[in-house]
Design an enzyme around this catalytic site. Structure first.
Site, PDB file in Angstrom:
ATOM      1  N   CYS A  53       0.830  -1.209   0.000  1.00 35.18           N
ATOM      2  CA  CYS A  53       0.000   0.000   0.000  1.00 35.18           C
ATOM      3  C   CYS A  53       0.866   1.262   0.000  1.00 35.18           C
ATOM      4  CB  CYS A  53      -0.925   0.012   1.214  1.00 35.18           C
ATOM      5  SG  CYS A  53      -2.090  -1.362   1.263  1.00 35.18           S
ATOM      6  N   ARG A 130      -7.850  -4.044  -2.998  1.00 33.02           N
ATOM      7  CA  ARG A 130      -7.318  -2.938  -3.802  1.00 33.02           C
ATOM      8  C   ARG A 130      -8.296  -2.654  -4.947  1.00 33.02           C
ATOM      9  NH1 ARG A 130      -2.405  -2.638  -1.638  1.00 33.02           N
ATOM     10  NH2 ARG A 130      -1.507  -4.589  -0.886  1.00 33.02           N
TER      11      ARG A 130
END
Length: 216
Positions: A53, A130
């Site tokens: 991330c 995601r």
């Protein structure tokens, strides 16, 4: 095996209104209506202070000005607290020298994540996958992409898709695989036999009646 209501994950639909939201962010309260008249790239990540991330957020930050130049704003989200987001943003600046200038939604209740189908029980019950959503200036969802927890996204691809969507809207065309501004575009196929007969003589670069290209 019966499916309970809590096991059913709702997903938004392309070319339909994006789910409305109002949420606390690192830049104050934000609502979908705040982005009316501009494109919005809404994207989720599983958790703050995680390595994949972090690479994605730095890449979004790197391309932030390019998105702004295309009339698009960035808005991140994870099921973490406001304080976690702030600490993570400060850590990225301190450790990597990258400024995160776009807001991040605090979604502890998971209300925004659930309305956008970001929660996939097969991946995790308490983290958003995601997911990336491209929402147009009329708040219509135009594109969405989901990635697994283990693999990072390619941020330039979302910039490319944004440019392709804008070109399609402006010129009533489609774009081929891997299209970039300056490449030829695809002319929509004829809708009846008379138009198909005429297509080859309309000045386009045609391989056959259904497959014609032109330059913008």
């Amino acid at each position: 095996m019966e499916t309970s209501e809590q096991d059913i994950v709702s997903f938004p639909q392309l070319n339909k209104p994006a789910p409305a939201f109002t949420a606390r962010t690192t830049h104050g309260e934000k609502s979908l209506s705040d982005y009316q008249g501009r494109w919005l790239i809404l994207f989720s990540h599983p958790a703050d202070f995680t390595p994949v991330c972090t690479t994605e957020f730095m890449a979004f930050a790197k391309h932030h000005e390019e998105f702004l130049a295309e009339g698009a704003d960035l808005l991140g989200l994870s099921i973490d607290s406001y304080f976690s987001h702030v600490a993570w943003v400060r850590n990225i600046k301190e450790k990597f020298g990258v400024e995160i200038n776009f807001p991040i939604i605090e979604d502890l209740s998971m209300s925004v994540a659930k309305s956008y189908g970001m929660i996939h029980p097969g991946a995790a019950d308490t983290s958003a996958v995601r997911a990336t959503f491209i929402i147009d200036p009329n708040s219509i969802l135009r594109a969405m992409v989901y990635y697994p927890m283990s693999n990072g996204r390619s941020i330039p691809e979302f910039l490319r898709v944004l440019k392709a969507l804008k070109a399609s809207d402006e010129h009533n065309i489609a774009t081929p695989e891997g299209w970039q501004p300056g490449d030829q575009v695809i002319v929509p196929p004829p809708q009846d036999t008379e138009a198909a007969d005429a297509r080859m003589n309309e000045g386009y670069e045609c391989t056959d009646w259904y497959f014609c290209k032109k330059s913008l």
